[in-house]
Design a protein around this motif. Sequence first.
Motif, mmCIF file in Angstrom:
data_model
loop_
_atom_site.group_PDB
_atom_site.id
_atom_site.type_symbol
_atom_site.label_atom_id
_atom_site.label_comp_id
_atom_site.label_asym_id
_atom_site.label_seq_id
_atom_site.Cartn_x
_atom_site.Cartn_y
_atom_site.Cartn_z
ATOM 1 N N UNK A 154 0.848 -1.153 -0.065
ATOM 2 C CA UNK A 154 0.227 -0.275 0.012
ATOM 3 C C UNK A 154 1.020 1.227 0.194
ATOM 4 N N UNK A 155 0.745 1.929 -0.876
ATOM 5 C CA UNK A 155 1.782 3.374 -1.066
ATOM 6 C C UNK A 155 0.895 4.592 -0.362
ATOM 7 N N UNK A 156 1.899 4.984 0.521
ATOM 8 C CA UNK A 156 1.364 6.229 1.276
ATOM 9 C C UNK A 156 2.300 7.364 0.876
ATOM 10 N N UNK A 157 1.535 8.221 0.167
ATOM 11 C CA UNK A 157 2.182 9.322 -0.283
ATOM 12 C C UNK A 157 2.481 10.452 0.726
ATOM 13 N N UNK A 158 3.654 11.338 0.156
ATOM 14 C CA UNK A 158 3.893 12.511 1.038
ATOM 15 C C UNK A 158 2.665 13.488 1.621
ATOM 16 N N UNK A 159 1.953 13.579 0.747
ATOM 17 C CA UNK A 159 0.788 14.395 1.138
ATOM 18 C C UNK A 159 0.041 13.669 2.104
#
Length: 126
Positions: free
Chosen positions: A85-90
Amino acid sequence: MAGQASKRFVERKVFYAGDKIFKEGDPGDRAYIVERGMIEIFKMIDGKEVVLGTIGKGGIFGEMALIDNQPRMAAARSVQQTTLVVVTRDTFMTKLAKADPFMRGLINIFVKNIRRMGQELAKYKS
């Protein structure tokens, strides 16, 4: 309603055994949560690959670069077929902004200490 749906959207990526997720020195613009599979974190020390650890289901990695905006201190690759699961900087910064200021400060101290220990390990292994 469309705005709510986009907030709940979660990006997932599948990697196969041996696939690199990121390299040491890469900019860190996202973190990852292991949904299934296993990731190996490794670092090149004196031209030799040193495995620092593995991360399995439920584990998170790549988060330090999001906290302190420093390049990746190690590399990551998939040990087997893995869904992340990708957790973006935003997303990360939005969550962090909601945290207690004391906890934000503590997290920054932890990251500095971990980076320093990584540098010491590299010197020690040299």
